[in-house]
Design a protein around this motif. Structure first.
Motif, PDB file in Angstrom:
ATOM      1  N   PHE A 159     -32.144  10.390  21.885  1.00 55.91           N
ATOM      2  CA  PHE A 159     -31.014   9.725  22.536  1.00 55.91           C
ATOM      3  C   PHE A 159     -31.322   8.235  22.693  1.00 55.91           C
ATOM      4  O   PHE A 159     -31.557   7.746  23.810  1.00 55.91           O
ATOM      5  CB  PHE A 159     -30.735  10.349  23.914  1.00 55.91           C
ATOM      6  CG  PHE A 159     -30.692  11.845  23.887  1.00 55.91           C
ATOM      7  CD1 PHE A 159     -29.638  12.511  23.285  1.00 55.91           C
ATOM      8  CD2 PHE A 159     -31.707  12.598  24.476  1.00 55.91           C
ATOM      9  CE1 PHE A 159     -29.597  13.907  23.264  1.00 55.91           C
ATOM     10  CE2 PHE A 159     -31.664  13.973  24.456  1.00 55.91           C
ATOM     11  CZ  PHE A 159     -30.603  14.640  23.844  1.00 55.91           C
ATOM     12  N   PRO A 160     -31.346   7.500  21.583  1.00 58.86           N
ATOM     13  CA  PRO A 160     -31.655   6.070  21.691  1.00 58.86           C
ATOM     14  C   PRO A 160     -30.551   5.314  22.436  1.00 58.86           C
ATOM     15  O   PRO A 160     -29.354   5.576  22.252  1.00 58.86           O
ATOM     16  CB  PRO A 160     -31.755   5.624  20.230  1.00 58.86           C
ATOM     17  CG  PRO A 160     -30.931   6.606  19.477  1.00 58.86           C
ATOM     18  CD  PRO A 160     -31.050   7.912  20.197  1.00 58.86           C
ATOM     19  N   ASN A 161     -31.014   4.438  23.291  1.00 62.72           N
ATOM     20  CA  ASN A 161     -30.122   3.561  24.054  1.00 62.72           C
ATOM     21  C   ASN A 161     -29.143   4.346  24.928  1.00 62.72           C
ATOM     22  O   ASN A 161     -28.033   3.872  25.223  1.00 62.72           O
ATOM     23  CB  ASN A 161     -29.340   2.638  23.116  1.00 62.72           C
ATOM     24  CG  ASN A 161     -30.271   1.783  22.263  1.00 62.72           C
ATOM     25  OD1 ASN A 161     -31.305   1.319  22.741  1.00 62.72           O
ATOM     26  ND2 ASN A 161     -29.899   1.586  20.993  1.00 62.72           N
ATOM     27  N   GLU A 162     -29.540   5.544  25.350  1.00 66.31           N
ATOM     28  CA  GLU A 162     -28.667   6.333  26.225  1.00 66.31           C
ATOM     29  C   GLU A 162     -29.515   7.032  27.268  1.00 66.31           C
ATOM     30  O   GLU A 162     -30.512   7.692  26.938  1.00 66.31           O
ATOM     31  CB  GLU A 162     -27.872   7.361  25.424  1.00 66.31           C
ATOM     32  CG  GLU A 162     -26.885   8.149  26.279  1.00 66.31           C
ATOM     33  CD  GLU A 162     -26.034   9.104  25.455  1.00 66.31           C
ATOM     34  OE1 GLU A 162     -25.179   9.802  26.049  1.00 66.31           O
ATOM     35  OE2 GLU A 162     -26.243   9.160  24.237  1.00 66.31           O
ATOM     36  N   ASN A 163     -29.147   6.907  28.516  1.00 66.70           N
ATOM     37  CA  ASN A 163     -29.874   7.529  29.613  1.00 66.70           C
ATOM     38  C   ASN A 163     -29.174   8.840  29.961  1.00 66.70           C
ATOM     39  O   ASN A 163     -28.149   8.855  30.642  1.00 66.70           O
ATOM     40  CB  ASN A 163     -29.918   6.600  30.824  1.00 66.70           C
ATOM     41  CG  ASN A 163     -31.115   6.897  31.711  1.00 66.70           C
ATOM     42  OD1 ASN A 163     -31.900   7.787  31.418  1.00 66.70           O
ATOM     43  ND2 ASN A 163     -31.243   6.145  32.784  1.00 66.70           N
ATOM     44  N   VAL A 164     -29.710   9.953  29.464  1.00 68.03           N
ATOM     45  CA  VAL A 164     -29.072  11.262  29.631  1.00 68.03           C
ATOM     46  C   VAL A 164     -29.360  11.817  31.024  1.00 68.03           C
ATOM     47  O   VAL A 164     -30.252  11.360  31.733  1.00 68.03           O
ATOM     48  CB  VAL A 164     -29.560  12.240  28.545  1.00 68.03           C
ATOM     49  CG1 VAL A 164     -29.152  11.746  27.167  1.00 68.03           C
ATOM     50  CG2 VAL A 164     -31.064  12.445  28.636  1.00 68.03           C
ATOM     51  N   SER A 165     -28.613  12.876  31.380  1.00 67.25           N
ATOM     52  CA  SER A 165     -28.789  13.586  32.658  1.00 67.25           C
ATOM     53  C   SER A 165     -29.186  15.027  32.376  1.00 67.25           C
ATOM     54  O   SER A 165     -28.904  15.573  31.298  1.00 67.25           O
ATOM     55  CB  SER A 165     -27.519  13.536  33.500  1.00 67.25           C
ATOM     56  OG  SER A 165     -26.421  14.108  32.785  1.00 67.25           O
TER      57      SER A 165
END
Length: 353
Positions: free
Chosen positions: A28-34
Motif C-alpha cells: 500500500f504505497p503512499n496510503e495509510n491503511v486501517s
C-alpha cells in the motif's frame, strides 16, 4: 482485495496477545491503511478497530491486540475504513509462539545433567523441550530435544565449563501451521555442578597458584638444562678447538727488555740454552765426567770440562770454540774414548753406547 491476496505475518504470543504485520510500503504505497479484527463467528461478529499500531516510516504496518478466542478474522481497509483491501479467517491456536521456559533447574550427578522447567497448564503435549550446550572449547552448540519439560544428558567433563540454554518448541503440523519456538533463556554457566558467572571464572585462585608454580618450575628447569648444555659445549669446544696460547707471555723479555729485537734477545740467551742442555744431561755421564775430572786434578786442575771429551775434530784444533762446535754438532761416525768405552757419534743422535 480478498483472502490470501497479500502475505501477512501472524504470531499468537502464548495465546495471550496477537500480532499481525504486513509489508505496507510494498502493498500500500503512499496510503495509510486501517486494521479491524473480530473473534466472533457467524452473525455474532463484532469488528474492533486496532488501538495499537506498529509503524514503518510513519505508516501503519501491523497491529497488536489481545487474544480473545480460537477463531480470528482480520480485515485491512483504506484509511477511513470504507473500502476493504484484504481479509482472512484463521485459527489463532495454530500460530502460537510459546513463552521461554520458566524456573529452569539443573541437577548434576557425576557426568550427567538433568534440566527441567515448569510444565505449562494447557497443551503441554504440543511442546518440545530443547536443550543446547557447549564448552568453552566448542564453536557450535550441541542440541538435544525431549518431551516437555525435562531432559537428561551424559558425558560432561567435570574439568570443563559449559554454557546452557533452553527453549520450548511448538509441534508442527499437529499443533501449529508455523514452526514457532520460544526465545532462548539466558545462558547459564556450569562446571562440575557449580554455577559460575561466566566460563572465564572457571580458573580458581588455587589453580592460578598451581599454574604460576608450574611455570616457575618450568623456567628453572629450562635454565638448568641450558647451563648443563653450555658447560658440555665448552668442553667439546676446548677438545675440538683448543685455545691458542698468547706468545707475549713466554716471550715477555723479548718485548719488555729488548723492544722486540730478536737478534739481541738470541745473543743474550745463547748461554742459557747451552746451560739448559748441560743441566739435562744424563746423571751417569755427569758422574763419570766428575770422576775423570778428579783423577786429572794432579796434572791440570784448571782444565775445562769440555776437554774431557776427545773428538777427531777437536783433537786437531785446540781452539775452544771449535771444540764446543764439535761437541754440539758431531761429525758423522765419529768415535770418542770415554772412561773405557768407545762412544760413536752420528748426525741424528748425540751419544750411542
Amino acid at each position: 482485495g480478498g483472502e490470501d491476496a497479500i502475505n501477512t505475518t501472524i504470531i499468537n504470543f502464548n495465546n495471550e496477545k496477537m500480532q499481525i504485520t504486513w509489508a505496507t510500503r510494498e502493498l500500500f504505497p503512499n496510503e495509510n491503511v486501517s486494521f479491524f479484527y473480530t473473534f466472533g463467528e457467524g452473525k455474532n461478529k463484532v469488528w474492533k478497530p486496532c488501538t495499537t499500531y506498529l509503524l514503518d516510516q510513519d505508516y501503519n504496518s501491523g497491529c497488536l491486540f489481545k487474544t480473545e478466542g480460537p477463531t480470528l478474522t482480520i480485515s485491512i481497509r483504506n484509511s477511513n475504513g470504507s473500502d476493504e483491501l484484504f481479509f482472512k479467517n484463521l485459527k489463532a491456536d495454530f500460530y502460537i509462539k510459546p513463552n521461554p521456559p520458566e524456573n529452569v533447574t539443573f541437577f548434576w550427578k557425576e557426568d550427567t545433567v538433568t534440566v527441567s522447567c515448569n510444565k505449562p497448564e494447557k497443551n503441554a503435549w504440543c511442546l518440545r523441550f530443547e536443550l543446547q550446550y557447549k564448552s568453552k572449547f566448542d564453536k557450535d552448540w550441541q542440541s538435544r530435544t525431549s518431551k516437555c519439560c525435562s531432559i537428561g544428558e551424559q558425558g560432561f567433563d567435570p574439568r570443563k565449563c559449559y554454557s546452557f540454554r533452553v527453549r520450548l518448541r511448538r509441534l508442527v503440523p499437529h499443533c501449529n501451521v508455523v514452526k514457532y519456538s520460544s526465545d532462548w533463556t539466558a545462558e547459564t554457566f556450569w562446571m562440575n555442578g557449580t554455577l559460575l558467572d561466566s566460563c572465564d571464572d572457571d580458573i580458581t585462585p588455587q589453580s592460578k597458584t598451581v599454574i604460576i608454580l608450574s611455570c616457575s618450575l618450568g623456567v628453572l628447569l629450562m635454565m638448568l638444562i641450558l647451563l648443563i648444555l653450555l658447560c658440555k659445549w665448552q668442553r667439546v669446544q676446548m677438545s675440538v678447538l683448543p685455545a691458542i696460547p698468547d706468545p707475549k707471555y713466554p716471550l715477555a723479555d723479548l718485548f719488555n727488555d729488548h723492544n722486540g729485537n730478536l737478534q739481541e734477545w738470541l745473543d743474550k740467551n745463547d748461554h742459557v740454552v747451552l746451560q739448559t742442555k748441560l743441566e739435562y744431561e744424563e746423571p751417569e755421564s755427569i758422574t763419570e765426567a766428575e770422576s775423570q775430572q778428579e783423577d786429572g786434578k794432579n796434572s791440570d786442575k784448571q782444565e775445562p770440562l769440555e776437554k774431557i771429551f776427545t773428538f777427531s775434530g777437536a783433537a786437531e784444533n785446540n781452539d775452544d770454540k771449535a771444540a764446543e762446535i764439535a761437541c754440539l754438532i758431531p761429525a758423522p761416525n765419529t768415535t770418542a774414548p770415554f772412561a773405557g768405552f768407545h762412544i760413536i757419534m752420528n748426525d741424528d743422535m748425540y751419544v750411542m753406547l
